[in-house]
Design a protein around this motif. Structure first.
Motif, PDB file in Angstrom:
ATOM      1  N   ALA A 430       0.827  -1.208   0.000  1.00 35.41           N
ATOM      2  CA  ALA A 430       0.000   0.000   0.000  1.00 35.41           C
ATOM      3  C   ALA A 430       0.861   1.258   0.000  1.00 35.41           C
ATOM      4  O   ALA A 430       0.547   2.242  -0.689  1.00 35.41           O
ATOM      5  CB  ALA A 430      -0.933  -0.010   1.207  1.00 35.41           C
ATOM      6  N   GLU A 431       1.939   1.235   0.771  1.00 36.72           N
ATOM      7  CA  GLU A 431       2.818   2.412   0.821  1.00 36.72           C
ATOM      8  C   GLU A 431       3.487   2.648  -0.525  1.00 36.72           C
ATOM      9  O   GLU A 431       3.563   3.779  -1.015  1.00 36.72           O
ATOM     10  CB  GLU A 431       3.867   2.208   1.918  1.00 36.72           C
ATOM     11  N   ILE A 432       3.952   1.576  -1.170  1.00 33.04           N
ATOM     12  CA  ILE A 432       4.610   1.708  -2.478  1.00 33.04           C
ATOM     13  C   ILE A 432       3.614   2.157  -3.544  1.00 33.04           C
ATOM     14  O   ILE A 432       3.904   3.045  -4.355  1.00 33.04           O
ATOM     15  CB  ILE A 432       5.284   0.378  -2.872  1.00 33.04           C
ATOM     16  N   VAL A 433       2.420   1.561  -3.526  1.00 36.77           N
ATOM     17  CA  VAL A 433       1.398   1.938  -4.512  1.00 36.77           C
ATOM     18  C   VAL A 433       0.904   3.361  -4.253  1.00 36.77           C
ATOM     19  O   VAL A 433       0.725   4.144  -5.199  1.00 36.77           O
ATOM     20  CB  VAL A 433       0.216   0.951  -4.475  1.00 36.77           C
ATOM     21  N   GLY A 434       0.696   3.716  -2.989  1.00 37.42           N
ATOM     22  CA  GLY A 434       0.193   5.054  -2.661  1.00 37.42           C
ATOM     23  C   GLY A 434       1.158   6.150  -3.064  1.00 37.42           C
ATOM     24  O   GLY A 434       0.796   7.094  -3.778  1.00 37.42           O
ATOM     25  N   VAL A 435       2.410   6.035  -2.618  1.00 38.27           N
ATOM     26  CA  VAL A 435       3.411   7.050  -2.963  1.00 38.27           C
ATOM     27  C   VAL A 435       3.656   7.054  -4.477  1.00 38.27           C
ATOM     28  O   VAL A 435       3.740   8.118  -5.105  1.00 38.27           O
ATOM     29  CB  VAL A 435       4.728   6.802  -2.195  1.00 38.27           C
ATOM     30  N   GLY A 436       3.768   5.855  -5.060  1.00 45.03           N
ATOM     31  CA  GLY A 436       3.988   5.775  -6.498  1.00 45.03           C
ATOM     32  C   GLY A 436       2.861   6.391  -7.294  1.00 45.03           C
ATOM     33  O   GLY A 436       3.082   6.996  -8.351  1.00 45.03           O
ATOM     34  N   SER A 437       1.633   6.255  -6.795  1.00 50.15           N
ATOM     35  CA  SER A 437       0.482   6.836  -7.493  1.00 50.15           C
ATOM     36  C   SER A 437       0.562   8.358  -7.513  1.00 50.15           C
ATOM     37  O   SER A 437       0.249   8.996  -8.526  1.00 50.15           O
ATOM     38  CB  SER A 437      -0.820   6.388  -6.816  1.00 50.15           C
ATOM     39  N   LEU A 578      13.524   4.755 -13.145  1.00 49.72           N
ATOM     40  CA  LEU A 578      14.015   6.038 -13.667  1.00 49.72           C
ATOM     41  C   LEU A 578      13.070   7.173 -13.303  1.00 49.72           C
ATOM     42  O   LEU A 578      13.501   8.322 -13.141  1.00 49.72           O
ATOM     43  CB  LEU A 578      14.177   5.964 -15.186  1.00 49.72           C
ATOM     44  N   LEU A 579      11.816   6.870 -13.148  1.00 48.92           N
ATOM     45  CA  LEU A 579      10.834   7.882 -12.754  1.00 48.92           C
ATOM     46  C   LEU A 579      10.806   8.101 -11.242  1.00 48.92           C
ATOM     47  O   LEU A 579      10.133   9.009 -10.755  1.00 48.92           O
ATOM     48  CB  LEU A 579       9.441   7.474 -13.236  1.00 48.92           C
ATOM     49  N   GLY A 580      11.527   7.260 -10.507  1.00 49.12           N
ATOM     50  CA  GLY A 580      11.594   7.408  -9.059  1.00 49.12           C
ATOM     51  C   GLY A 580      10.662   6.496  -8.292  1.00 49.12           C
ATOM     52  O   GLY A 580      10.603   6.553  -7.065  1.00 49.12           O
ATOM     53  N   LEU A 581       9.930   5.609  -9.001  1.00 47.94           N
ATOM     54  CA  LEU A 581       8.995   4.712  -8.323  1.00 47.94           C
ATOM     55  C   LEU A 581       9.681   3.426  -7.893  1.00 47.94           C
ATOM     56  O   LEU A 581      10.612   2.961  -8.544  1.00 47.94           O
ATOM     57  CB  LEU A 581       7.825   4.357  -9.246  1.00 47.94           C
ATOM     58  N   ARG A 582       9.209   2.869  -6.797  1.00 46.98           N
ATOM     59  CA  ARG A 582       9.609   1.527  -6.391  1.00 46.98           C
ATOM     60  C   ARG A 582       8.657   0.525  -7.034  1.00 46.98           C
ATOM     61  O   ARG A 582       7.498   0.859  -7.290  1.00 46.98           O
ATOM     62  CB  ARG A 582       9.555   1.399  -4.873  1.00 46.98           C
TER      63      ARG A 582
END
Length: 587
Positions: A430-437, A578-582
Motif C-alpha cells: 500500500a505504501e509503495i502503490v500510494g506514494v507511487g500513485s 528512472l521515474l523514481g517509483l519503487r
C-alpha cells in the motif's frame, strides 16, 4: 554482427552518409527520423521532401537515390520502402529484433547503450529542485518540483551525465527576525518536541501578526535579524536549530520519494558571496543605482526594458536575484557545471529569464564560459474545481498528509485485490502503490501544463496509472514464479528462436522503441514521454499475453515468449525506477 541500441540514430547516421555520397548540400539536409505509424513500419525518414523542395528536385526520384545509397549494414537490419513523395519507411527485420532482445538483456546493457547514444553523456548537470523554506512544512505546492526534479536526475544519470542534486533551501532573510523574536517570547517547548515545524509555523504567524500590529515589535524583530546576520551566538543557535529540525522533517518526506540530495546549499551559504556579484556587475557597467537599489536594466528586451532586475534592495539587503547570481557563479566555478537545470514552477518564468539574461551578459564581459541554463518549468496542481489544490478551509495541503491519504486509499485497493496476503505485506504494498500513485500521476502529465488531482483516477488499476503499471510488473513476476524460473536466467531463454506471431513481433517492436522514448524524455527533460511509453508497453504486453500462451510444451516457443516476458519486465522496472517509483514482485 552488433546491433545498435537506438535504431533511429543509426538511421539518421546512415542517411547522412548516403547524403554525403550523393553530394547533397548537408547544410540543407536533415534526415527527420521519427517513429512511424505501425501500419507503415517502425521508423519514417521525412527529410527528402523538404530538401527536394529547397533544391527543386523530384522528391520521389531523390528518395530512390537515397535508398540506393544506403549502407549495406543498415539494409541488413531493415526492410526499406519508399512511400508517397520520397518518404522512407524502415521496418525492423525479425532477426534484428531477436538480436536486440538478446543484446540488451540487463539494466547495465541498457545503460551502456543509452550512454553511447545520448548527447548528455559526460556532461555535468546541476539540478536545482525542491528548495523549500525552512521553518515551514512542505505542502502540495512542493510536490511537482520534487518528483519532476528527481525523475530528471535519474534520467540524466542513466544517459551518462554526471548529476549533482542541489537543494537550494530558503534558510535566510527577513522572516527569521520575526521568527526569532517570537521564539524567545512565545515558544511552547512541548509543542516543539512533538512537532517542530508546526511550532515554527505557529511562532512565525505570532511574530508576523505582532509586527504588523506594533511598530516596536517590528523594530525588535529587525534587531533580532541584525544580530543574527552579525553572528550573535544566541540567535545563530536558534537559527541553526530551526534549520536542523526542518531538514530532518524534509528528509522524512524525501525518503518516501527516494530522494537524496548531494548538497543542501541554501541562501545562507551564499551570504558572503553576493558582494562579488555587486562589485563585478557595478564595475562592468551592467548594474546601476536606482532609488537606492542596485539594478540591471535590459533595454533591448521587449518585456523587460522597463522592468529592472533588482539585485540588491534599497536597504542593502540581498534578495533572490543576488543569491541566484552568486549560486550560478559558484556552480560554474566549483562544480564545473556544463548545465544548470532549475526545476521551478512556471510563475517564476520572468525571474529566470532575467536571471539568465543578466548571467549571459556578466559571463561574456568576464570571459567566463556560461553553462546551459534551463528553467524546467511546471504547471499547478489543481483541485476538481480547477483551482489550486487546497483544503476545504482554503489552506495548502501538507505533503505528508497527502502521502498518508494516498497510502490509506491504496491500502483499500490492496485489501480488495490481495486480501489473502499477510497484513505487514499489504501495508508495504500500500505504501509503495500510494506514494507511487502520487508520483506517477504528476509525472505522466506534460510538466508545462496544470493538471487536476483526482484520487479516483490516480489510484486505479485502469488507465495510465502507477497501480496499473505496478500490477503489470507483478503479473510478469508471477509468470516466472509459477514456472520456477528467474527472469534474469539467460540459460532458461537460450533456446529462443526467431519471433513469429503478430503479437510477438508487435511486442518486440515496442520494446525496441525504448531508446526513442528515453531520448524523448531526456533531451527536452520531459518525463511524461517515458510514462507514455511504459503505459503503451504494458498494453502491448497484455495483448501478447492474451493471444500467445507462454507455458507451451515446445522448448523454443516457450523460451522466446519467456524472453519477451523478461524483456518487458526489465523495461517496465527500469523505466519506473528512472521515474523514481519503487516496484513490486507481488501485488
Amino acid at each position: 554482427m552488433s546491433v545498435p541500441f537506438n535504431f533511429a540514430t543509426s538511421i539518421e547516421s546512415a542517411l547522412q552518409s548516403a547524403a554525403t555520397s550523393l553530394e547533397l548540400d548537408l547544410s540543407l539536409f536533415a534526415p527527420e527520423v521519427r517513429t512511424a505509424d505501425p501500419r507503415h513500419g517502425d521508423f519514417q525518414a521525412n527529410g527528402v521532401l523538404p530538401y527536394a523542395k529547397r533544391t527543386q528536385q523530384n522528391p520521389r526520384a531523390l528518395g530512390e537515390k537515397m535508398l540506393a545509397a544506403l549502407p549495406a549494414e543498415l539494409l541488413a537490419e531493415f526492410d526499406v520502402a519508399i512511400a508517397g513523395p520520397g518518404f522512407l519507411n524502415f521496418t525492423l527485420k525479425p532477426a534484428t529484433l531477436d538480436r536486440w532482445l538478446t543484446t540488451y538483456a540487463t539494466e547495465d546493457s541498457l545503460r551502456e547503450g543509452a550512454r553511447a547514444s545520448q548527447a548528455e553523456a559526460g556532461q555535468t548537470f546541476i539540478v536545482d529542485y525542491s528548495s523549500p523554506n525552512t521553518a515551514k512544512q512542505m505542502h502540495v505546492g512542493h510536490l511537482r518540483s520534487i518528483v519532476i526534479g528527481e525523475a530528471i536526475c535519474r534520467l540524466l544519470d542513466f544517459a551518462g551525465a554526471k548529476v549533482i542534486r542541489d537543494n537550494h533551501i530558503g534558510d535566510w532573510g527577513t522572516g527569521f527576525g520575526k521568527l526569532i523574536w517570537a521564539y524567545k517570547r512565545h515558544l511552547d517547548a512541548a509543542a516543539l518536541e512533538a512537532d517542530p515545524l508546526e511550532e515554527f509555523e505557529r511562532l512565525y504567524k505570532v511574530g508576523n501578526k505582532a509586527a504588523d500590529e506594533d511598530e516596536s515589535v517590528l523594530e525588535a524583530a529587525r534587531q533580532e535579524l541584525v544580530k543574527l546576520q552579525g553572528g550573535d551566538e544566541e540567535n545563530l543557535a536558534i537559527w541553526k536549530r530551526i534549520n536542523e529540525v526542518s531538514l530532518e522533517a524534509f528528509q522524512k518526506i524525501y525518503d518516501q520519494f527516494g530522494v537524496k540530495f548531494d548538497y543542501t546549499l541554501g541562501e545562507s551559504f551564499y551570504n558572503d558571496k553576493v558582494g562579488q556579484v555587486y562589485q563585478e556587475l557595478s564595475d562592468l557597467g551592467l548594474a546601476e543605482e536606482s532609488e537606492g537599489a542596485l539594478v540591471v536594466f535590459h533595454p533591448e528586451h521587449p518585456r523587460f526594458h522597463k522592468q529592472p532586475f533588482l539585485v540588491r534592495k534599497s536597504d542593502g539587503a540581498a534578495n533572490y536575484a543576488s543569491t541566484d547570481l552568486a549560486t550560478l557563479l559558484y556552480r560554474t566555478e566549483h562544480f564545473g557545471a556544463d548545465a544548470s537545470i532549475y526545476v521551478i514552477d512556471s510563475r517564476q518564468s520572468d525571474h529566470c529569464e532575467q536571471l539568465f539574461l543578466t548571467a549571459k551578459k556578466w559571463f561574456e564581459k568576464t570571459n567566463r564560459k556560461l553553462p546551459r541554463l534551463e528553467h524546467t518549468s511546471f504547471g499547478t496542481v489543481l483541485g476538481e474545481n480547477n483551482k489550486p489544490l487546497k483544503t476545504r478551509s482554503g489552506e495548502n495541503i501538507k505533503l505528508r498528509d497527502l502521502i498518508d491519504e494516498a497510502t490509506e486509499r491504496a491500502a483499500q485497493l490492496v485489501a480488495t485485490k490481495s486480501g489473502e496476503l499477510p497484513a505487514d505485506e499489504q501495508a508495504k504494498i500500500a505504501e509503495i502503490v500510494g506514494v507511487g500513485s502520487v508520483q506517477y500521476a504528476d509525472l505522466s502529465q506534460n510538466r508545462s501544463s496544470d493538471y487536476v488531482f483526482s484520487w479516483d483516477k490516480m489510484i486505479s488499476l485502469e488507465g495510465n496509472t502507477a497501480a496499473y503499471l505496478l500490477y503489470a510488473v507483478a503479473r510478469i513476476h508471477s509468470i516466472f514464479r509459477k514456472l520456477a524460473i528467474d527472469p534474469s536466467d539467460a540459460a532458461a531463454l537460450a533456446a529462443a528462436d526467431t519471433l513469429e506471431t503478430p503479437t510477438e513481433l508487435a511486442l518486440a517492436r515496442k520494446l525496441a522503441k525504448f531508446p526513442d522514448a528515453l531520448r524523448a524524455a531526456v533531451t527536452p527533460l520531459r518525463p511524461h514521454m517515458l510514462c507514455l511509453f511504459l503505459f503503451e508497453l504494458a498494453g502491448e504486453f497484455s495483448a501478447f499475453y492474451s493471444a500467445d500462451k507462454v507455458a507451451v510444451d515446445e522448448p523454443n516457443v516457450r523460451a522466446r515468449r519467456l524472453r519477451l516476458c523478461a524483456r518487458t519486465l526489465l523495461l517496465l522496472e527500469t523505466g519506473l525506477h528512472l521515474l523514481g517509483l519503487r516496484t513490486l514482485k507481488r501485488m
